[in-house]
Design a protein around this motif. Sequence first.
Motif, PDB file in Angstrom:
ATOM      1  N   LYS A   1     -51.042   8.078   4.637  1.00  0.00           N
ATOM      2  CA  LYS A   1     -51.306   8.974   5.752  1.00  0.00           C
ATOM      3  C   LYS A   1     -52.764   8.860   6.192  1.00  0.00           C
ATOM      4  O   LYS A   1     -53.676   8.930   5.371  1.00  0.00           O
ATOM      5  CB  LYS A   1     -50.987  10.422   5.368  1.00  0.00           C
ATOM      6  N   VAL A   2     -52.971   8.685   7.487  1.00  0.00           N
ATOM      7  CA  VAL A   2     -54.305   8.604   8.070  1.00  0.00           C
ATOM      8  C   VAL A   2     -54.497   9.808   8.984  1.00  0.00           C
ATOM      9  O   VAL A   2     -53.609  10.136   9.776  1.00  0.00           O
ATOM     10  CB  VAL A   2     -54.491   7.295   8.865  1.00  0.00           C
ATOM     11  N   ASP A   3     -55.630  10.461   8.867  1.00  0.00           N
ATOM     12  CA  ASP A   3     -55.916  11.619   9.694  1.00  0.00           C
ATOM     13  C   ASP A   3     -55.850  11.213  11.171  1.00  0.00           C
ATOM     14  O   ASP A   3     -56.545  10.275  11.588  1.00  0.00           O
ATOM     15  CB  ASP A   3     -57.306  12.166   9.371  1.00  0.00           C
ATOM     16  N   PRO A   4     -55.026  11.873  11.981  1.00  0.00           N
ATOM     17  CA  PRO A   4     -54.894  11.474  13.393  1.00  0.00           C
ATOM     18  C   PRO A   4     -56.198  11.581  14.171  1.00  0.00           C
ATOM     19  O   PRO A   4     -56.350  10.955  15.215  1.00  0.00           O
ATOM     20  CB  PRO A   4     -53.834  12.442  13.939  1.00  0.00           C
TER      21      PRO A   4
ATOM     22  N   HIS B   1     -59.038  10.383  13.234  1.00  0.00           N
ATOM     23  CA  HIS B   1     -59.674   9.072  13.148  1.00  0.00           C
ATOM     24  C   HIS B   1     -59.065   8.113  14.167  1.00  0.00           C
ATOM     25  O   HIS B   1     -59.785   7.373  14.858  1.00  0.00           O
ATOM     26  CB  HIS B   1     -59.524   8.497  11.743  1.00  0.00           C
ATOM     27  N   LEU B   2     -57.731   8.127  14.276  1.00  0.00           N
ATOM     28  CA  LEU B   2     -57.065   7.252  15.227  1.00  0.00           C
ATOM     29  C   LEU B   2     -57.397   7.663  16.655  1.00  0.00           C
ATOM     30  O   LEU B   2     -57.568   6.816  17.535  1.00  0.00           O
ATOM     31  CB  LEU B   2     -55.551   7.298  15.003  1.00  0.00           C
TER      32      LEU B   2
ATOM     33  N   VAL C   1     -52.758   5.461  20.195  1.00  0.00           N
ATOM     34  CA  VAL C   1     -52.687   6.292  18.990  1.00  0.00           C
ATOM     35  C   VAL C   1     -51.348   6.081  18.282  1.00  0.00           C
ATOM     36  O   VAL C   1     -51.297   5.954  17.051  1.00  0.00           O
ATOM     37  CB  VAL C   1     -52.883   7.775  19.347  1.00  0.00           C
ATOM     38  N   ARG C   2     -50.261   6.004  19.048  1.00  0.00           N
ATOM     39  CA  ARG C   2     -48.946   5.815  18.451  1.00  0.00           C
ATOM     40  C   ARG C   2     -48.853   4.488  17.713  1.00  0.00           C
ATOM     41  O   ARG C   2     -48.369   4.416  16.575  1.00  0.00           O
ATOM     42  CB  ARG C   2     -47.866   5.891  19.533  1.00  0.00           C
ATOM     43  N   ASP C   3     -49.345   3.407  18.335  1.00  0.00           N
ATOM     44  CA  ASP C   3     -49.258   2.094  17.707  1.00  0.00           C
ATOM     45  C   ASP C   3     -50.224   1.966  16.536  1.00  0.00           C
ATOM     46  O   ASP C   3     -49.907   1.313  15.534  1.00  0.00           O
ATOM     47  CB  ASP C   3     -49.527   1.007  18.741  1.00  0.00           C
TER      48      ASP C   3
ATOM     49  N   PHE D   1     -51.091   1.716  10.520  1.00  0.00           N
ATOM     50  CA  PHE D   1     -51.737   2.247   9.326  1.00  0.00           C
ATOM     51  C   PHE D   1     -50.793   3.070   8.456  1.00  0.00           C
ATOM     52  O   PHE D   1     -51.157   3.433   7.334  1.00  0.00           O
ATOM     53  CB  PHE D   1     -52.943   3.109   9.717  1.00  0.00           C
ATOM     54  N   ALA D   2     -49.587   3.373   8.939  1.00  0.00           N
ATOM     55  CA  ALA D   2     -48.655   4.186   8.163  1.00  0.00           C
ATOM     56  C   ALA D   2     -48.292   3.522   6.842  1.00  0.00           C
ATOM     57  O   ALA D   2     -48.026   4.200   5.843  1.00  0.00           O
ATOM     58  CB  ALA D   2     -47.399   4.467   8.982  1.00  0.00           C
TER      59      ALA D   2
ATOM     60  N   ASN E   1     -51.087   4.392  14.586  1.00  0.00           N
ATOM     61  CA  ASN E   1     -50.456   5.146  13.501  1.00  0.00           C
ATOM     62  C   ASN E   1     -49.339   4.339  12.849  1.00  0.00           C
ATOM     63  O   ASN E   1     -49.168   4.374  11.626  1.00  0.00           O
ATOM     64  CB  ASN E   1     -49.914   6.471  14.045  1.00  0.00           C
TER      65      ASN E   1
END
Length: 215
Positions: free
Chosen positions: A131-134, A136-137, A119-121, A126-127, A123
């Motif tokens: 902003k991407v809704d977490p 989805h990740l 999730v961290r990578d 896609f940063a 994000n």
Amino acid sequence: MTDDDLAGRGVSYDHSPAGAWVDVGLTLPAAAAGRVQVADLAAAAARAVDVRAVPGVTRVFVEEAPGGGDDAWQVTTQGCNLDAARAAGDLVDVARIESNHIWAMLQAYGVEAGRAALVRDLNAVFASYGKVDPRHLGLIADYMTHNGGYRAFNRISMEGAPSEFQKMSFETTTAVLTTAAINGTSDHMTSPSASIVMGEVPLVGTGTFELMQSF
């Protein structure tokens, strides 16, 4: 190599636990002709000698950490060896070790740690697009790790999906549709992706709700 062997080669070093220096002597043949560039010789010798090495780590960078304060510095490595990092607990804050080597994180700390690293990578990737809704990740990371292991999120991994419409919703729609038609493959429409592709209500949730209206 013993201390006497090293001394015979012009090398001496500090034996104390906090040893911080080493003397190296360079010996050249008397018949050496021309001008000698000692700096070039020392640089070549330094490149050929490993004073200390960690398997799996090829380069180390000491960088200023974001935020500064008491945590002003961090160590970034090229390569990964989590066992060595954890063994250096007196030098490294092992509770804050991070790595983009997902499999190594999963093996060392478990599937939840592997999922968190994913999730961290994701994000971080896609940063740059906004902003991407977490959630989805998190859904992507769940798909990749839900069986307790780690699988790729690509068309090769998607080939194992039982739903042809789910495969078509991912990539190479025409190729998947052609193969399914040739092989006469059926789809029972149990995948949420397949239902959405066909405009059907997905088979998710309980389907029970209450409608409240104020008068």
